[in-house]
Design an enzyme around this catalytic site. Structure first.
Site, PDB file in Angstrom:
ATOM      1  CB  SER A 184      -0.955  -0.045   1.206  1.00  0.00           C
ATOM      2  OG  SER A 184      -1.886   1.011   1.147  1.00  0.00           O
ATOM      3  CG  ASP A 366      -6.329  -2.646  -4.536  1.00  0.00           C
ATOM      4  OD1 ASP A 366      -7.240  -2.028  -3.962  1.00  0.00           O
ATOM      5  OD2 ASP A 366      -5.134  -2.279  -4.522  1.00  0.00           O
ATOM      6  CG  HIS A 419      -5.084  -1.994  -0.889  1.00  0.00           C
ATOM      7  ND1 HIS A 419      -4.431  -1.444  -1.970  1.00  0.00           N
ATOM      8  CD2 HIS A 419      -4.698  -1.268   0.196  1.00  0.00           C
ATOM      9  CE1 HIS A 419      -3.691  -0.431  -1.551  1.00  0.00           C
ATOM     10  NE2 HIS A 419      -3.824  -0.311  -0.256  1.00  0.00           N
TER      11      HIS A 419
END
Length: 441
Positions: A184, A366, A419
């Site tokens: 991330s 994602d 994600h």
């Protein structure tokens, strides 16, 4: 009377000295943890927790969890794991993504939530440091008021300092192959950290850190590329119609984030796009959108972790400095922070020139940092392909797709992933184990 007064002053001074001694004990402290509240019996792995002081006065105290490899810690790789955010605790990695423990998903009844062993821990073949950074994240804290806000580039320097000091106290790991990993938001910080360590190895620091490469999952890399990939991704996933997509392309000309206020047509179509997608869970478009932490909802584990980490017995077991923080939060969303790296692509280029390996992976469902954006920035680096697009398999089933480039960069998708790898930890673990052992995915 005078004697009583001096006796009282002496007692106060002794008490003050004792308190100073106690506070000093927690500077650069480390503790072996054999039992954790919520887990039955002794831990089946070696866990150390502690603080490393950063800065001239060591005013910043960065908290870490260190778990030795369960295979051969003398020779296995050492991985530093950075969770994104910025401001999300590394407990997210340890308990949800790639650590040897996770939360048992029982309905909360007021007692301490339970922990159970996992089957997918990366510590099966690597030693791992889970670091709470920047300061204010998780259990990391500052002993003085912070006048300089943490930043992306500043964190790369702080993390490098952390590593030098940590390895200075754990010299038995100084020759192990070393990798930086994260997902991330850490897609901006990890490549900068790799460059900082590499530069330090040549310029300043003995012994050098045995840096070999880095691993990134669904990494925020370039604000413009990543955010502009959301609309093509949504179209490819049938979240918006062909007609809306064509209208968006025509009126916005591929720029969907910094739209000029006068471009009313583009803004109107973006509003339509938002209406179609605002009830979608961005981190994993297949999952339901949960707005409250109920037991049938994925984010319930975050609530259980908050109860666990704020329990007094847990803090005592982890050897948390009592004066350090008030309530533990998984993600400190308003953390003071300067987002000063807008694109980490130049760092990827420099790290490739320096010869470091990299694994870049994307959960392919994602919407937050879609794989399309990741593919786009990798493609723009213009590295030649040495192993072209193909499926990678687990037990004769397709687990995702992969491609390898001449700069030692491997890109992989995780089929059905989101994600972070908490959505597909088993598949991610197999992918990582193959890569870290130098095998083709």
């Amino acid at each position: 009377m005078a004697n009583k007064y001096f006796s009282s002053v002496l007692k106060s001074l002794l008490l003050l000295l004792h308190l100073v001694f106690l506070s000093k004990q927690h500077v650069d402290s480390a503790s072996i943890v054999k039992f954790l509240p919520g887990f039955e019996g002794p831990l089946p792995f070696e866990l150390e927790t502690g603080y490393i002081g950063i800065g001239e006065e060591e005013e910043v105290q960065l908290f870490y969890y260190f778990i030795k490899s369960e295979r051969n810690p003398k020779e296995d790789p050492l991985i530093l794991w950075l969770t994104g955010g910025p401001g999300c605790s590394s407990i997210s990695g340890l308990l949800f993504e790639n650590g040897p423990l996770t939360m048992k998903l029982d309905v909360y009844n007021g007692t301490l939530p339970s922990l159970v062993s996992t089957t997918y821990s990366w510590t099966k073949t690597s030693s791992m440091i889970f670091l709470d950074q920047p300061v204010g994240t998780g259990f990391s804290y500052s002993r003085t008021q912070q006048f300089n806000k943490p930043s992306d580039s500043g964190e790369a320097k702080r993390i490098h300092e952390f590593l030098q000091k940590w390895l200075g106290k754990h010299q038995e790991f100084s020759s192990n192959p070393f990798y930086v990993a994260g997902d991330s938001y850490s897609g901006l910080v990890v490549p900068a950290t790799v460059q900082e360590i590499s530069k330090g190895n040549y310029e300043c620091c003995n012994p050098p850190i045995n840096l070999q490469g880095y691993v990134l999952g669904n990494p925020l890399t370039d604000y413009a590329i990543d955010s502009n990939s959301r609309i093509p991704f949504a179209h490819g996933m049938a979240l918006i119609s062909d007609e809306l997509y064509e209208s968006l392309k025509k009126t916005c000309k591929g720029e969907y984030t910094n739209v000029h206020p006068r471009n009313t047509q583009c803004l109107k179509f973006i509003e339509e796009f938002n209406k179609c997608t605002n009830r979608i869970l961005q981190q994993l478009i297949l999952d339901p959108l949960c707005e409250t932490e109920t037991p049938d909802c994925y984010i319930y584990r975050y609530l259980l972790t908050t109860y666990w980490a704020n329990d007094a017995t847990v803090r005592e077991a982890l050897q948390i400095n009592k004066e350090s923080i008030g309530e533990w939060v998984r993600c400190y969303r308003t953390i003071p922070y300067d987002n000063d790296i807008k694109s980490s692509m130049p760092y990827h280029v420099n790290n490739s020139i320096s010869g470091y390996r990299s694994l870049i992976y994307s959960g392919d469902h994602d919407l937050e940092v879609p794989y399309l954006g990741t593919q786009a920035w990798i493609r723009s680096l213009n590295y030649s392909i040495i192993d072209d697009w193909r499926p990678w398999m687990i037990k004769n089933q397709i687990a995702g797709y992969t491609r390898t480039y001449a700069n030692k960069m491997t890109f992989a998708t995780i089929k059905g992933g989101g994600h972070t790898i908490e959505f597909k930890p088993e598949e991610a673990s197999i992918m990582f184990q193959r890569w870290i052992n130098g095998q083709p995915l």
